[in-house]
Design a protein around this motif. Sequence first.
Motif, PDB file in Angstrom:
ATOM      1  N   ILE A  50     -13.823   8.836  27.401  1.00  0.00           N
ATOM      2  CA  ILE A  50     -12.979   7.911  26.805  1.00  0.00           C
ATOM      3  C   ILE A  50     -13.846   6.665  26.308  1.00  0.00           C
ATOM      4  O   ILE A  50     -13.521   6.101  25.219  1.00  0.00           O
ATOM      5  N   HIS A  51     -14.913   6.211  26.574  1.00  0.00           N
ATOM      6  CA  HIS A  51     -15.980   5.211  26.076  1.00  0.00           C
ATOM      7  C   HIS A  51     -16.655   5.850  24.989  1.00  0.00           C
ATOM      8  O   HIS A  51     -17.214   5.084  24.058  1.00  0.00           O
ATOM      9  N   THR A  52     -16.689   7.084  24.541  1.00  0.00           N
ATOM     10  CA  THR A  52     -17.142   7.591  23.406  1.00  0.00           C
ATOM     11  C   THR A  52     -16.119   7.547  22.096  1.00  0.00           C
ATOM     12  O   THR A  52     -16.530   7.242  21.268  1.00  0.00           O
ATOM     13  N   SER A  53     -15.004   7.816  22.485  1.00  0.00           N
ATOM     14  CA  SER A  53     -14.014   8.111  21.352  1.00  0.00           C
ATOM     15  C   SER A  53     -13.227   6.604  21.172  1.00  0.00           C
ATOM     16  O   SER A  53     -12.753   6.428  20.091  1.00  0.00           O
ATOM     17  N   ASN A  54     -13.265   5.687  22.152  1.00  0.00           N
ATOM     18  CA  ASN A  54     -12.441   4.599  21.904  1.00  0.00           C
ATOM     19  C   ASN A  54     -13.382   3.323  21.790  1.00  0.00           C
ATOM     20  O   ASN A  54     -14.149   2.835  22.510  1.00  0.00           O
ATOM     21  N   THR A  55     -13.604   3.143  20.428  1.00  0.00           N
ATOM     22  CA  THR A  55     -14.570   1.760  20.184  1.00  0.00           C
ATOM     23  C   THR A  55     -14.128   0.617  20.478  1.00  0.00           C
ATOM     24  O   THR A  55     -14.810  -0.365  20.367  1.00  0.00           O
ATOM     25  N   ASP A  56     -12.765   0.333  21.009  1.00  0.00           N
ATOM     26  CA  ASP A  56     -12.153  -0.886  21.502  1.00  0.00           C
ATOM     27  C   ASP A  56     -12.635  -1.433  22.525  1.00  0.00           C
ATOM     28  O   ASP A  56     -12.663  -2.477  23.187  1.00  0.00           O
ATOM     29  N   THR A  57     -13.148  -0.329  23.582  1.00  0.00           N
ATOM     30  CA  THR A  57     -13.915  -0.509  24.860  1.00  0.00           C
ATOM     31  C   THR A  57     -15.302  -0.954  24.742  1.00  0.00           C
ATOM     32  O   THR A  57     -15.872  -0.569  23.729  1.00  0.00           O
ATOM     33  N   ARG A  58     -15.463  -1.763  25.605  1.00  0.00           N
ATOM     34  CA  ARG A  58     -16.844  -2.317  25.706  1.00  0.00           C
ATOM     35  C   ARG A  58     -17.982  -1.113  26.516  1.00  0.00           C
ATOM     36  O   ARG A  58     -17.670  -0.655  27.630  1.00  0.00           O
ATOM     37  N   MET A  59     -18.984  -0.904  25.859  1.00  0.00           N
ATOM     38  CA  MET A  59     -19.682   0.193  26.430  1.00  0.00           C
ATOM     39  C   MET A  59     -20.293  -0.148  27.655  1.00  0.00           C
ATOM     40  O   MET A  59     -20.525   0.673  28.564  1.00  0.00           O
ATOM     41  N   ILE A  60     -20.637  -1.452  28.002  1.00  0.00           N
ATOM     42  CA  ILE A  60     -21.309  -2.057  29.143  1.00  0.00           C
ATOM     43  C   ILE A  60     -20.390  -1.513  30.192  1.00  0.00           C
ATOM     44  O   ILE A  60     -20.762  -1.182  31.496  1.00  0.00           O
ATOM     45  N   TYR A  61     -18.936  -1.682  30.030  1.00  0.00           N
ATOM     46  CA  TYR A  61     -18.280  -1.396  31.116  1.00  0.00           C
ATOM     47  C   TYR A  61     -18.197   0.316  31.348  1.00  0.00           C
ATOM     48  O   TYR A  61     -18.194   0.559  32.514  1.00  0.00           O
ATOM     49  N   GLY A  62     -18.300   1.145  30.599  1.00  0.00           N
ATOM     50  CA  GLY A  62     -18.299   2.322  30.661  1.00  0.00           C
ATOM     51  C   GLY A  62     -19.695   2.807  31.410  1.00  0.00           C
ATOM     52  O   GLY A  62     -19.671   3.689  32.424  1.00  0.00           O
ATOM     53  N   ILE A  63     -20.767   1.953  31.114  1.00  0.00           N
ATOM     54  CA  ILE A  63     -21.949   2.244  31.854  1.00  0.00           C
ATOM     55  C   ILE A  63     -22.042   1.776  33.247  1.00  0.00           C
ATOM     56  O   ILE A  63     -22.340   2.542  34.367  1.00  0.00           O
ATOM     57  N   LEU A  64     -21.308   0.816  33.431  1.00  0.00           N
ATOM     58  CA  LEU A  64     -21.025   0.080  34.777  1.00  0.00           C
ATOM     59  C   LEU A  64     -20.179   1.196  35.575  1.00  0.00           C
ATOM     60  O   LEU A  64     -20.568   1.510  36.688  1.00  0.00           O
ATOM     61  N   ALA A  65     -19.136   1.818  35.171  1.00  0.00           N
ATOM     62  CA  ALA A  65     -18.321   2.637  35.762  1.00  0.00           C
ATOM     63  C   ALA A  65     -19.016   3.827  36.322  1.00  0.00           C
ATOM     64  O   ALA A  65     -18.939   4.506  37.240  1.00  0.00           O
ATOM     65  N   MET A  66     -19.709   4.441  35.099  1.00  0.00           N
ATOM     66  CA  MET A  66     -20.786   5.521  35.351  1.00  0.00           C
ATOM     67  C   MET A  66     -21.730   5.248  36.606  1.00  0.00           C
ATOM     68  O   MET A  66     -21.861   6.160  37.431  1.00  0.00           O
ATOM     69  N   ALA A  67     -22.340   4.170  36.608  1.00  0.00           N
ATOM     70  CA  ALA A  67     -23.085   3.808  37.761  1.00  0.00           C
ATOM     71  C   ALA A  67     -22.756   3.912  39.048  1.00  0.00           C
ATOM     72  O   ALA A  67     -23.065   4.272  40.157  1.00  0.00           O
ATOM     73  N   ILE A  68     -21.316   3.428  39.174  1.00  0.00           N
ATOM     74  CA  ILE A  68     -20.606   3.408  40.326  1.00  0.00           C
ATOM     75  C   ILE A  68     -20.304   4.919  40.713  1.00  0.00           C
ATOM     76  O   ILE A  68     -20.550   5.078  42.008  1.00  0.00           O
ATOM     77  N   TRP A  69     -19.858   5.623  39.811  1.00  0.00           N
ATOM     78  CA  TRP A  69     -19.588   6.922  40.053  1.00  0.00           C
ATOM     79  C   TRP A  69     -20.708   7.763  40.527  1.00  0.00           C
ATOM     80  O   TRP A  69     -20.640   8.958  41.199  1.00  0.00           O
ATOM     81  N   PHE A  70     -21.872   7.430  40.080  1.00  0.00           N
ATOM     82  CA  PHE A  70     -23.115   7.947  40.252  1.00  0.00           C
ATOM     83  C   PHE A  70     -23.440   7.523  41.778  1.00  0.00           C
ATOM     84  O   PHE A  70     -23.930   8.490  42.568  1.00  0.00           O
ATOM     85  N   ALA A  71     -23.314   6.391  42.100  1.00  0.00           N
ATOM     86  CA  ALA A  71     -23.796   5.768  43.557  1.00  0.00           C
ATOM     87  C   ALA A  71     -23.293   6.699  44.387  1.00  0.00           C
ATOM     88  O   ALA A  71     -23.850   6.641  45.786  1.00  0.00           O
TER      89      ALA A  71
END
Length: 285
Positions: A50-71
Amino acid sequence: MPGWVEILIRTISLVVILFLMTKWLGKKQLAQLNIFEFISGIVLGGVVAIHTSNTDTRMIYGILAMAIWFAIPYAVNFISLKSKAFRNFTQGRSTVVIQDGKIMEDNLKKEGYTTDDLLENLRSKNMFKTADVEFAVLEPSGTLNVLPKTENKPLTPKDFGLKPSPKKEPQTVVMDGRMMLEPLANLNLNPNWLETELDKLNVSIENVFLAQADSDGQVTVDLYDDQIAVPDPTEKPLLLATIKKCQADLELFALETENKETEQMYQKNSQKAQQAIDLITPYLK
């Protein structure tokens, strides 16, 4: 910034982050996924997409979501190491599906495992009759582990009262025409030894695609040119032949001498050599 450049940067950055997260979770996640690892793997892949193809989203939100799902799986794994009860809850328990050659139908139903699934997995273990199975257990990862009945197990040296000498794993000493120094050192060998062995085979190291050596010092070689035949290792047969020749020479010396003490000495050592031959022949053939 052009859109394609932003997508390129996002893709590379998120893939690198996802790679590092997967490495931190450990090899277990790559081999056996529990429920949380399975879910998090799917979600992490979706977040990256999602955060690769959609440039309207903020990348920091994608990194935050990944961090949560990693945790989440990281915390689950950590707690699982400390608590057996929690590990049973998150990862499940092993289930016996065959015991003493009898299928445990209730356990199969409990795990949603059909008879066809059971037979298919038994065939993958080279077991075609359930009556030949002493014990079969379905692991939480979905793997079926099988213990054949004693009469159906393959024979081992222990069954014949033999105790094979310990073996080290074979080491790749040449790869893509280049000598590998660390594997040589693991076998307590050196480059000069390898060059001598290759000379015996009349092979130059540049023509070797792959060469492996075992703990007995035998080298097997695969060349770039598949049309060239390389002789099989001969170290063991030569060693056995040499020992047999020594034993035969001792017998001959005993027959030729006229001195009784010398004759007895030769005969005694000939018998010892024969005993040694009898002991090592199974290992050198």
